[in-house]
Design a protein around this motif. Structure first.
Motif, mmCIF file in Angstrom:
data_model
loop_
_atom_site.group_PDB
_atom_site.id
_atom_site.type_symbol
_atom_site.label_atom_id
_atom_site.label_comp_id
_atom_site.label_asym_id
_atom_site.label_seq_id
_atom_site.Cartn_x
_atom_site.Cartn_y
_atom_site.Cartn_z
ATOM 1 N N PRO A 166 26.870 43.179 39.589
ATOM 2 C CA PRO A 166 27.631 43.709 40.721
ATOM 3 C C PRO A 166 28.716 44.683 40.281
ATOM 4 O O PRO A 166 29.286 44.552 39.200
ATOM 5 C CB PRO A 166 28.270 42.459 41.336
ATOM 6 N N HIS A 167 28.968 45.662 41.155
ATOM 7 C CA HIS A 167 30.123 46.536 41.005
ATOM 8 C C HIS A 167 31.259 46.001 41.870
ATOM 9 O O HIS A 167 31.022 45.286 42.839
ATOM 10 C CB HIS A 167 29.781 47.956 41.468
ATOM 11 N N PHE A 213 37.184 50.788 39.640
ATOM 12 C CA PHE A 213 35.911 50.385 40.236
ATOM 13 C C PHE A 213 34.796 50.566 39.227
ATOM 14 O O PHE A 213 34.743 51.567 38.513
ATOM 15 C CB PHE A 213 35.624 51.244 41.469
ATOM 16 N N GLN A 231 35.952 45.964 42.319
ATOM 17 C CA GLN A 231 37.297 46.271 41.826
ATOM 18 C C GLN A 231 37.706 45.252 40.775
ATOM 19 O O GLN A 231 37.578 44.054 40.988
ATOM 20 C CB GLN A 231 38.312 46.234 42.969
#
Lengths: 406, 406
Positions: free
Chosen positions: A171-172, A185, A174
């Motif tokens: 997952p991407h 990010f 913050q």
């Protein structure tokens, strides 16, 4: 009563003998794309609907494409179906009729076995909660003041519960390290696992009507293994004040076989001594104990890295179910509630990499010469478990596995 | 293009004119127990399946017992169905055929209009978050350091989302006042409301594929009102470290009419100036603004106690949808995500009693001579909203109401 023997050779001395009979959902090439309920027996999967028809028994609940209708039917039906399956698989008279309904387990594809309604994740290992408190909140008491008064839990994302084997996309999100002025990010740098045990609700309950401790057996259909994949950097930045969200919601993997609660009678043990008096609604002393002696194993790229002992959990699933509904919240068929990471007291019994590597400060040395702090692309994690069955048998849970996409 | 006029007299100058056309699910005595899709028009409910058949149009999506099939069909279908409904209700040629499909709104019972998949609750009002930070964490910064970098949210319980009018049973649970040594168990003493706006997902998305800002219109079917009932004492004791759980999960009420996103084109406004630069994936400057100018009203036992301005929300639903999926989490048809309590800058625009009474320290004086800190048995809360429509019209949301059982 001793456990009867199956006429199926591979069921003898198997963790999937007739003392177990876990349920799943499969497809196979003989009927492409048609999801069917299967029962694992030895090295085979019994097509449960076909078996019922062959045995002349009612088949409507077993002819479904998910376990939900059977789960919704309630304990008396579960007991009857289990008795039927046991009879069919042990009485030679059924052998000929049932044999065509047996498919080699290697020839089927397994799917998510039930439609997940709500997913709740608890936090019931004292060792895990203590370790994470030390890592995430250094300088404070590692356990929050409420921890020994109630089983802390939160709702997770039901729509991203996936079956074992589903690839995990990194997952991407913050992330903000303490030294950074502002968040950045990108892909998580701290992708982790959580080795857990999941409980699947069958019988629903009514809004406004709490389920007392004694209702556990009526409402819980079965048990599976859970890997609650976690992105620790995303989680650390987002979770104050409303709890984990995107650090968890990208994927939660479950094992394909739901072990019936009735197969775990011999695995029941007393939970650890509690050092805080529980409030009456959570007081399980004097009732039947619902600690469960599951021996779990976590493998990373084939190497055993942890043996979490489920019997060490401070809060039991019975207490969790009662707590979850004490405010009147209703249960639906398909609700899944998981234990939280299972970590024992010893370093090599911790169920998450963040604990096994102490927040990445003490990398794991794997026998293949590599080291790991958190998961890298291509890494594969397999969680397995067994529990004691009757007469010296072993109840197998199979595995929940997932590979991080490279 | 000016809005066409309906041949139905009660649709003229109505917040439920042909510029609105919200969808719901109803039953009526002419076909007892059969749930049908209805469209609110003036003082009537149009039986949408019957209307489609009368008009000779495809009816399969409108003949369902929930909105989910229509919601799953995607934006091009939503646009076509809305155009059809508009034609039928404005062209005199359809009047005779459609009239039998119109039922007086007082003669129908309204139900939960869609099957809720996952429920996410955000925390997007800067004024609300600031007020709660001051109340729950005095001495700290009222906003946590992450607040202006990401729309904070958490998963709630989908299984206890109920339709407006469902009675609210006062939840029991653990409460611990700061002065208490240990928690006690009993009914909440601080039962509260949260006036929110909910967004309903139609088009699903794939696991591992984030939905960018521009995808908002394709995925969001419509908008409703939400009352996220809260037990503040239970919440305060349980919510560290994993967030709200039983303090919220006993009931979340939604309004029965889902206002199509297309009915809100004239309500779109620029969100407030942000004083922290958003990361690129959340940067909505330059795109179409998705602030929404809903004027909300909260009534307690018939008395207006607050006018929350939805246009004041710091984070928009468009940003929330993108944030919720940026980690690859997938959307399902029926996902509901709510704004969080809508509170404006003025004291009489706050959307929760805990703010309106400043944690119970400043009781509300109602015109009937009673005072309130939190809700008492028998209290009824009604939340309504309107938004600007085309040509000076008003878009009505109806109401979400609930009475606390005595």
């Amino acid at each position: 009563m001793s456990t009867p023997r199956s006429w199926l050779a591979s069921a003898q001395d198997s963790p999937f003998g007739v003392h177990n009979l876990p349920y799943g959902v499969f497809t196979a090439d003989d009927q492409p794309g048609r999801r069917r309920i299967g029962v694992r027996i030895g090295d085979f999967v019994l097509d449960a609907g076909a078996a019922a028809r062959a045995a002349g028994a009612p088949s409507v609940l077993l002819d479904a494409d998910s376990l939900n209708p059977l789960m919704a039917a309630g304990r008396s039906v579960w007991t009857q179906v289990r008795a039927d399956l046991t009879l069919w698989l042990t009485d030679e008279a059924y052998r000929e009729a049932l044999s065509p309904a047996l498919l080699p387990v290697g020839e089927v594809e397994l799917h998510l076995p039930f439609e997940v309604a709500d997913y709740v994740d608890f936090y019931a290992s004292e060792h895990h909660a203590t370790n994470l408190g030390r890592i995430f909140r250094p300088g404070s008491d590692p356990l929050t003041p409420n921890w020994k008064h109630l089983p802390i839990g939160y709702h997770g994302r039901a729509g991203t519960v996936v079956v074992s084997g589903t690839p995990v996309v990194r997952p991407h999100g913050q992330r903000k390290a303490p030294a950074d002025a502002v968040p950045s990010f990108g892909p998580t740098r701290r992708l982790d696992i959580e080795a857990e045990v999941g409980f699947v609700v069958g019988t629903p309950s009514r809004l406004g009507r709490p389920v007392v401790l004694d209702g556990f057996r009526e409402h819980v259909f079965g048990v599976c293994l859970v890997n609650d994949w976690s992105a620790r950097d995303i989680q650390a930045w987002e979770y104050v004040p409303l709890g984990p969200f995107l650090g968890k919601s990208f994927a939660t993997s479950v094992s394909p076989w739901i072990v019936p609660l009735d197969a775990l009678q011999h695995a029941r043990v007393s939970p650890p001594e509690r050092d805080v008096e529980p409030l009456a609604y959570l007081d399980d002393r004097g009732g039947e104990p619902w600690g469960l002696d599951l021996a779990m194993e976590v493998r990373l790229n084939g190497h055993l890295v942890s043996r979490p002992p489920f019997a060490s959990m401070y809060w039991t699933a019975q207490q969790q179910l009662t707590h979850m509904t004490v405010n009147g919240a209703s249960l639906r068929t398909g609700d899944l509630f998981a234990s939280g990471t299972v970590s024992g007291p010893e370093p090599d019994t911790r169920g998450a990499l963040i604990e096994l590597t102490w927040n990445g400060e003490e990398p794991l040395k794997l026998p293949d010469g590599t080291t790991r702090t958190f998961l890298e692309g291509g890494d594969e994690v397999i969680i397995t478990a067994t529990a004691p069955g009757p007469d010296g048998t072993v109840v197998g849970f199979g595995e929940v596995t997932g590979r991080v996409e490279p």
